[in-house]
Motif scaffolding. Structure first.
Motif, PDB file in Angstrom:
ATOM      1  N   ASN A  88       0.467   6.719  -8.686  1.00 53.62           N
ATOM      2  CA  ASN A  88       1.211   6.625  -7.436  1.00 53.62           C
ATOM      3  C   ASN A  88       0.361   5.850  -6.443  1.00 53.62           C
ATOM      4  O   ASN A  88      -0.836   6.084  -6.340  1.00 53.62           O
ATOM      5  CB  ASN A  88       1.519   8.025  -6.895  1.00 53.62           C
ATOM      6  N   ILE A  89       0.972   4.944  -5.758  1.00 53.09           N
ATOM      7  CA  ILE A  89       0.278   4.232  -4.684  1.00 53.09           C
ATOM      8  C   ILE A  89       0.918   4.712  -3.389  1.00 53.09           C
ATOM      9  O   ILE A  89       2.085   4.410  -3.118  1.00 53.09           O
ATOM     10  CB  ILE A  89       0.398   2.705  -4.853  1.00 53.09           C
ATOM     11  N   PRO A  90       0.176   5.514  -2.621  1.00 49.44           N
ATOM     12  CA  PRO A  90       0.767   6.111  -1.423  1.00 49.44           C
ATOM     13  C   PRO A  90       1.111   5.072  -0.357  1.00 49.44           C
ATOM     14  O   PRO A  90       0.512   4.007  -0.304  1.00 49.44           O
ATOM     15  CB  PRO A  90      -0.313   7.071  -0.924  1.00 49.44           C
ATOM     16  N   GLY A  91       2.075   5.420   0.443  1.00 47.61           N
ATOM     17  CA  GLY A  91       2.486   4.559   1.538  1.00 47.61           C
ATOM     18  C   GLY A  91       3.946   4.188   1.437  1.00 47.61           C
ATOM     19  O   GLY A  91       4.598   4.402   0.412  1.00 47.61           O
ATOM     20  N   ALA A  92       4.462   3.666   2.509  1.00 47.63           N
ATOM     21  CA  ALA A  92       5.870   3.273   2.564  1.00 47.63           C
ATOM     22  C   ALA A  92       6.128   2.107   1.616  1.00 47.63           C
ATOM     23  O   ALA A  92       5.347   1.154   1.545  1.00 47.63           O
ATOM     24  CB  ALA A  92       6.254   2.885   3.983  1.00 47.63           C
ATOM     25  N   LEU A  93       7.211   2.187   0.886  1.00 51.46           N
ATOM     26  CA  LEU A  93       7.589   1.161  -0.071  1.00 51.46           C
ATOM     27  C   LEU A  93       7.651  -0.224   0.580  1.00 51.46           C
ATOM     28  O   LEU A  93       7.223  -1.216  -0.008  1.00 51.46           O
ATOM     29  CB  LEU A  93       8.938   1.518  -0.697  1.00 51.46           C
ATOM     30  N   ALA A  94       8.134  -0.292   1.778  1.00 55.91           N
ATOM     31  CA  ALA A  94       8.290  -1.568   2.479  1.00 55.91           C
ATOM     32  C   ALA A  94       6.954  -2.282   2.699  1.00 55.91           C
ATOM     33  O   ALA A  94       6.918  -3.496   2.861  1.00 55.91           O
ATOM     34  CB  ALA A  94       8.974  -1.350   3.825  1.00 55.91           C
ATOM     35  N   TYR A  95       5.846  -1.528   2.677  1.00 59.70           N
ATOM     36  CA  TYR A  95       4.543  -2.126   2.955  1.00 59.70           C
ATOM     37  C   TYR A  95       3.676  -2.316   1.712  1.00 59.70           C
ATOM     38  O   TYR A  95       2.534  -2.741   1.812  1.00 59.70           O
ATOM     39  CB  TYR A  95       3.782  -1.276   3.982  1.00 59.70           C
ATOM     40  N   GLN A  96       4.209  -2.010   0.546  1.00 58.58           N
ATOM     41  CA  GLN A  96       3.434  -2.176  -0.677  1.00 58.58           C
ATOM     42  C   GLN A  96       3.641  -3.584  -1.223  1.00 58.58           C
ATOM     43  O   GLN A  96       4.739  -4.116  -1.177  1.00 58.58           O
ATOM     44  CB  GLN A  96       3.834  -1.131  -1.704  1.00 58.58           C
ATOM     45  N   ASP A  97       2.566  -4.149  -1.750  1.00 53.52           N
ATOM     46  CA  ASP A  97       2.706  -5.508  -2.269  1.00 53.52           C
ATOM     47  C   ASP A  97       3.290  -5.493  -3.686  1.00 53.52           C
ATOM     48  O   ASP A  97       3.298  -4.476  -4.380  1.00 53.52           O
ATOM     49  CB  ASP A  97       1.398  -6.294  -2.186  1.00 53.52           C
ATOM     50  N   GLU A  98       3.753  -6.634  -4.113  1.00 57.94           N
ATOM     51  CA  GLU A  98       4.448  -6.754  -5.396  1.00 57.94           C
ATOM     52  C   GLU A  98       3.552  -6.384  -6.578  1.00 57.94           C
ATOM     53  O   GLU A  98       3.997  -5.744  -7.537  1.00 57.94           O
ATOM     54  CB  GLU A  98       4.964  -8.178  -5.565  1.00 57.94           C
ATOM     55  N   LYS A  99       2.286  -6.755  -6.508  1.00 52.62           N
ATOM     56  CA  LYS A  99       1.354  -6.443  -7.602  1.00 52.62           C
ATOM     57  C   LYS A  99       1.240  -4.933  -7.784  1.00 52.62           C
ATOM     58  O   LYS A  99       1.285  -4.428  -8.911  1.00 52.62           O
ATOM     59  CB  LYS A  99      -0.013  -7.045  -7.314  1.00 52.62           C
ATOM     60  N   ASP A 100       1.079  -4.184  -6.690  1.00 53.71           N
ATOM     61  CA  ASP A 100       0.980  -2.725  -6.781  1.00 53.71           C
ATOM     62  C   ASP A 100       2.260  -2.116  -7.346  1.00 53.71           C
ATOM     63  O   ASP A 100       2.215  -1.222  -8.190  1.00 53.71           O
ATOM     64  CB  ASP A 100       0.691  -2.108  -5.411  1.00 53.71           C
ATOM     65  N   LEU A 101       3.399  -2.598  -6.898  1.00 53.28           N
ATOM     66  CA  LEU A 101       4.672  -2.071  -7.390  1.00 53.28           C
ATOM     67  C   LEU A 101       4.843  -2.335  -8.889  1.00 53.28           C
ATOM     68  O   LEU A 101       5.304  -1.470  -9.634  1.00 53.28           O
ATOM     69  CB  LEU A 101       5.840  -2.668  -6.606  1.00 53.28           C
ATOM     70  N   ARG A 102       4.473  -3.512  -9.330  1.00 58.08           N
ATOM     71  CA  ARG A 102       4.568  -3.820 -10.769  1.00 58.08           C
ATOM     72  C   ARG A 102       3.637  -2.920 -11.580  1.00 58.08           C
ATOM     73  O   ARG A 102       3.991  -2.475 -12.666  1.00 58.08           O
ATOM     74  CB  ARG A 102       4.225  -5.280 -11.030  1.00 58.08           C
TER      75      ARG A 102
END
Length: 140
Positions: A88-102
């Motif tokens: 899990n990468i904490p924080g609001a989805l809107a502020y997460q970068d594409e690399k972390d989401l992938r």
């Protein structure tokens, strides 16, 4: 499902739920290969369970690419994948970068996660040729 004699690959098998799952699979007669990032802890777990260990960081695509072949070197073709790893990468989805989401999508359990895709690819390639699908080789 009969597990005796089957090869079960368990992700995050070094502790907690993953270690308990691996123990249960061994008790049911399966050949178990555990994987986790923490090599020393994973090897201690494998020694305790008398199972195989393949250290790997599932967020590293190069390590992940070789995971199933490395697991199969020690215990034969993988019959069952128990993908217990998750991040899990904490924080609001809107502020997460594409690399972390992938990284999250490819690591967390789902049929489309990279561990699942790796096992599906090898099992598909291993199928015996038949009159309906002669193009599949017999080994991964």
């Amino acid at each position: 499902m009969k597990l005796a004699g089957r090869h079960v690959l368990v992700t995050r098998a070094s502790r907690g739920v993953g270690h308990h799952i691996a123990r249960t699979m061994v008790q049911r007669g399966a050949r178990v290969t555990g994987t986790a990032r923490e090599s020393a802890r994973l090897h201690a777990s494998a020694e305790d369970l008398k199972s195989a260990a393949v250290p790997a960081n599932l967020t590293d695509f190069d390590q992940l690419r070789g995971l199933v072949p490395r697991a199969e070197e020690s215990a034969g073709p993988v019959d069952v994948l128990i993908n217990n790893a998750g991040i899990n990468i904490p924080g609001a989805l809107a502020y997460q970068d594409e690399k972390d989401l992938r990284t999250v999508v490819h690591t967390n359990p789902s049929p489309w996660s990279s561990p699942g895709r790796s096992c599906r690819t090898c099992s598909t390639k291993r199928r015996e040729p038949s009159s309906t699908s002669p193009r599949f080789p017999t080994r991964c």
